[in-house]
Design a protein around this motif. Structure first.
Motif, PDB file in Angstrom:
ATOM      1  N   GLU A 157     103.263  43.742  21.135  1.00 24.84           N
ATOM      2  CA  GLU A 157     102.625  45.042  21.363  1.00 24.84           C
ATOM      3  C   GLU A 157     103.662  45.384  20.276  1.00 24.84           C
TER       4      GLU A 157
ATOM      5  N   CYS B 271     103.591  42.408  34.541  1.00 19.63           N
ATOM      6  CA  CYS B 271     104.310  41.469  34.459  1.00 19.63           C
ATOM      7  C   CYS B 271     104.704  41.202  35.648  1.00 19.63           C
TER       8      CYS B 271
ATOM      9  N   SER C 299     110.796  42.664  31.574  1.00 18.92           N
ATOM     10  CA  SER C 299     109.169  42.757  30.903  1.00 18.92           C
ATOM     11  C   SER C 299     109.261  42.295  29.815  1.00 18.92           C
ATOM     12  N   GLN C 300     110.343  42.565  28.898  1.00 21.84           N
ATOM     13  CA  GLN C 300     110.627  42.609  27.875  1.00 21.84           C
ATOM     14  C   GLN C 300     110.541  40.712  27.357  1.00 21.84           C
TER      15      GLN C 300
ATOM     16  N   ASN D 144     102.552  46.453  30.056  1.00 21.50           N
ATOM     17  CA  ASN D 144     102.273  45.251  29.845  1.00 21.50           C
ATOM     18  C   ASN D 144     103.273  45.452  32.097  1.00 21.50           C
ATOM     19  N   GLN D 145     104.473  46.831  31.888  1.00 18.19           N
ATOM     20  CA  GLN D 145     105.199  46.668  33.006  1.00 18.19           C
ATOM     21  C   GLN D 145     104.365  46.456  34.340  1.00 18.19           C
TER      22      GLN D 145
ATOM     23  N   SER E 246     105.439  44.650  25.453  1.00 15.69           N
ATOM     24  CA  SER E 246     105.060  43.281  25.081  1.00 15.69           C
ATOM     25  C   SER E 246     105.958  42.663  24.240  1.00 15.69           C
TER      26      SER E 246
END
Length: 325
Positions: free
Chosen positions: A184, A118, A209-210, A114-115, A181
């Motif tokens: 996730e 992002c 990123s969240q 995810n990071q 995420s």
């Protein structure tokens, strides 16, 4: 060095006995404001009980043991973060850390899929995280780790992730969701509950990123997870203080835990972080008891200092009452 806000005496008293469950200090692979041995006496002097040493790149179990030996009675807590430098989703790394006395396990942060993917942008003027530069240098030198996956393409939690969760449950460690995420995080928290993990914290849900929506935060709280409210996220401009505060009110203070995420040379002293948050919350009408629950009771639960949660047990029942006035 820049001038920083100074906490009030009342705020210091409210956070006395707390653990800061998310700090970044030396020794580390990047420049930090202070080292762990120098910080522990400062924490003790202002009434804080301990801290959790976080590194994105190396386990901190041995450093925590050094601090505890040097400052008897102080609660220095070791951790491991499952990025590429420790083999990613590596149950052996978690087992070894646990046997060495670690308490916290962060799922992938800088190396999470995810990071890496992002595309969200920090608000204008926000200060980028220090690790972003190191990640760029590793890429330029051809040493970037592959993204660390925790779920498969269909969103199913991977077998190796479940194995990690079983190790966490076996040792009664604390699971922190890292830079996953929102989808996730949902899947992993469900799997963690299934595998018997008792202590779960959603890492800075307001971080770029969240960006976990408040209804999703409520659902995670109903499953027993705590939502981590980091000082640096709004302080460095990644989210507004107004939204940060709104989310605490909407989810309920009993389901939140305060941490600083401090240690960067340009930010306030690490030992001031929790008290500065207390001052902000007091100014916004939160009660002493609500602040104590977020700063002290819930942090001690995550740090492994208390075997039972003093407050917030209603999370198990999905309750969201007890918001601030």
């Amino acid at each position: 060095m820049a001038e920083h806000p100074v906490p009030s005496g009342r705020a210091r008293e409210l956070v006395a006995g707390a653990y800061d469950v998310h700090i970044h200090v030396a020794p580390d692979v990047m420049n930090r404001r202070i080292d762990d041995l120098a910080l522990a006496p400062r924490f003790a002097e202002v009434g804080l009980a301990g801290f959790v040493l976080k590194s994105h790149y190396v386990p901190t179990t041995e450093r925590a043991a050094v601090v505890r030996a040097a400052v008897p009675g102080f609660g220095a807590v070791g951790a491991v973060t499952l990025n590429g430098s420790v083999g990613g989703m590596n149950p052996i790394a978690v087992e070894v850390a646990a046997r060495g006395g670690a308490q916290m396990v962060w799922l992938p942060t800088v190396d999470s899929a995810n990071q890496r993917e992002c595309t969200a942008q920090d608000p204008e003027g926000a200060r980028p995280p220090m690790w972003a530069r190191l990640q760029g240098e590793l890429r330029e030198e051809g040493m970037a780790a592959d993204p660390v996956d925790v779920v498969g393409p269909d969103g199913t939690v991977l077998d190796v992730t479940r194995q990690v969760l079983r190790v966490i449950a076996k040792h009664d460690l604390t699971l922190a969701t890292g830079h996953l995420s929102a989808a996730e995080i949902d899947a992993v928290v469900d799997a963690a509950v299934d595998e018997g993990v008792r202590r779960i914290v959603i890492t800075h849900p307001e971080f770029t990123s969240q960006r976990i929506a408040v209804d999703r935060q409520r659902a995670l709280a109903a499953k027993g997870a705590l939502l981590e409210r980091c000082f640096t996220t709004p302080y460095t401009g990644k989210v507004t203080w107004e939204l940060w505060l709104e989310n605490i009110r909407a989810v309920g203070p009993e389901h939140s835990v305060l941490s600083s995420d401090l240690g960067q040379p340009f930010n306030p002293p690490v030992e001031d972080g929790l008290a500065l948050l207390a001052d902000r919350l007091l100014a916004e009408g939160f009660t002493d008891e609500e602040i104590r629950v977020m700063a002290v009771h819930n942090s001690r639960w995550l740090a492994g200092a208390d075997q039972e949660r003093h407050r917030g047990e209603a999370a198990q029942e999905g309750a969201t009452e007890g918001k601030s006035g």
